[in-house]
Motif scaffolding. Structure first.
Motif, short mmCIF file in Angstrom:
data_model
loop_
_atom_site.label_atom_id
_atom_site.label_comp_id
_atom_site.label_asym_id
_atom_site.label_seq_id
_atom_site.Cartn_x
_atom_site.Cartn_y
_atom_site.Cartn_z
N TYR A 138 0.83 -1.21 0.00
CA TYR A 138 0.00 0.00 0.00
C TYR A 138 0.86 1.26 0.00
N ARG A 148 -4.53 -6.23 -3.19
CA ARG A 148 -5.67 -7.15 -3.29
C ARG A 148 -5.20 -8.58 -3.47
N THR A 151 -5.04 -10.64 -0.23
CA THR A 151 -6.26 -10.88 0.54
C THR A 151 -6.95 -12.15 0.04
N THR A 155 -12.94 -11.99 0.71
CA THR A 155 -12.81 -10.95 1.73
C THR A 155 -13.84 -9.84 1.50
N SER A 156 -14.13 -9.12 2.55
CA SER A 156 -15.05 -7.99 2.45
C SER A 156 -14.34 -6.69 2.09
N LEU A 157 -13.04 -6.75 1.87
CA LEU A 157 -12.28 -5.56 1.52
C LEU A 157 -12.65 -5.09 0.10
N ILE A 163 -9.07 0.21 -3.98
CA ILE A 163 -7.87 0.33 -3.13
C ILE A 163 -6.87 1.26 -3.81
N GLN A 206 -5.97 -0.97 14.28
CA GLN A 206 -6.73 -1.94 13.49
C GLN A 206 -6.67 -3.32 14.16
N ILE A 208 -6.68 -7.08 12.56
CA ILE A 208 -6.58 -7.76 11.27
C ILE A 208 -6.62 -9.27 11.51
N ILE A 221 -9.84 -10.08 7.10
CA ILE A 221 -10.74 -9.04 7.60
C ILE A 221 -9.92 -7.94 8.26
N ILE A 222 -10.27 -6.67 8.00
CA ILE A 222 -9.68 -5.54 8.69
C ILE A 222 -10.80 -4.76 9.34
N SER A 223 -10.71 -4.56 10.65
CA SER A 223 -11.76 -3.84 11.37
C SER A 223 -11.16 -2.82 12.33
#
Length: 223
Positions: A138, A148, A151, A155-157, A163, A206, A208, A221-223
């Motif tokens: 990134y 991507r 992942t 994934t929900s990303l 991105i 985060q 992860i 998942i990243i939340s």
């Protein structure tokens, strides 16, 4: 007639008596050097036999005590070398840490040291490795497709295009640093620091979740 002096040992053959002479001096009987000694009296023989009767057992007892002492000394000498290895064998050697490269690679620094801040290229060998690779793609590679690719497929990303749109808003020359702390198996707490040129650092906490698929790790998942 003429007087003559005769030897006392001469006898007058004419029948006359010999003149009186002084008696011969008494002579000592010769002493026989080799004469046998007087025999030992029975009393002396008895006392000697009594002494022998007590001395003989005493000699036997002393000999037995000496033999027993030698046996003890020899047994100690023989048993000592056997006891030393036994005592030494009971003590376990201190365990040594495996510092080989393979052992170090099995546990990355981010898991063993929560204060470590990672900005390296990472890898997909474990959870912390793929998180480091994700942030590197990134901020350094600046490629939405590379991000991507790290992942899971479900994934929900966002997609690679979305991105990439977010990467384009980040000024070139921005650096980052990620503190990765394990929470549980595959889940990590990540404190991401973003340093844009001319601006104070920004912090993004985060959580992860990572997942292993076919021997490789991915960000899920990243939340």
């Amino acid at each position: 007639m003429k007087n003559t002096t005769r030897h006392p040992a001469v006898i007058d053959l004419l029948g006359g008596t010999s003149l009186p002479t002084s008696p011969p001096a008494a002579t000592k009987a010769p002493t026989d050097v080799n004469a046998p000694k007087s025999p030992t009296s029975p009393r002396e023989k008895g006392s000697r036999s009594i002494r022998l009767r007590y001395v003989a057992p005493l000699i036997v007892v002393v000999a037995l005590l000496g033999w027993f002492a030698l046996r003890l000394l020899s047994s100690d000498d023989e048993s000592t070398p056997e006891r030393i290895p036994q005592a030494a064998s009971t003590s376990e050697p201190a365990p040594t840490l495996d510092t080989s490269p393979a052992a170090l690679a099995a546990e990355p620094a981010a898991e063993t040291d929560p204060t470590a801040c990672r900005n390296d290229a990472g890898d997909q060998k474990n959870g912390p490795g793929v998180i480091a690779a994700f942030e590197y793609a990134y901020y350094v590679t600046r490629s939405g497709a590379a991000v991507r690719a790290l992942t899971t497929t479900d994934t929900s990303l966002p997609s690679a295009e979305k991105i990439q749109a977010g990467i384009n808003t980040v000024p070139t020359g921005t650096t980052h640093c990620a503190h990765i702390t394990p929470i549980t198996n595959g889940i990590y707490s990540v404190a991401l620091a973003e340093m844009r040129p001319g601006q104070p650092p920004a912090q993004f906490p985060q959580t992860i979740t990572t997942k292993e698929l076919d021997g490789r790790w991915f960000v899920d998942i990243i939340s």
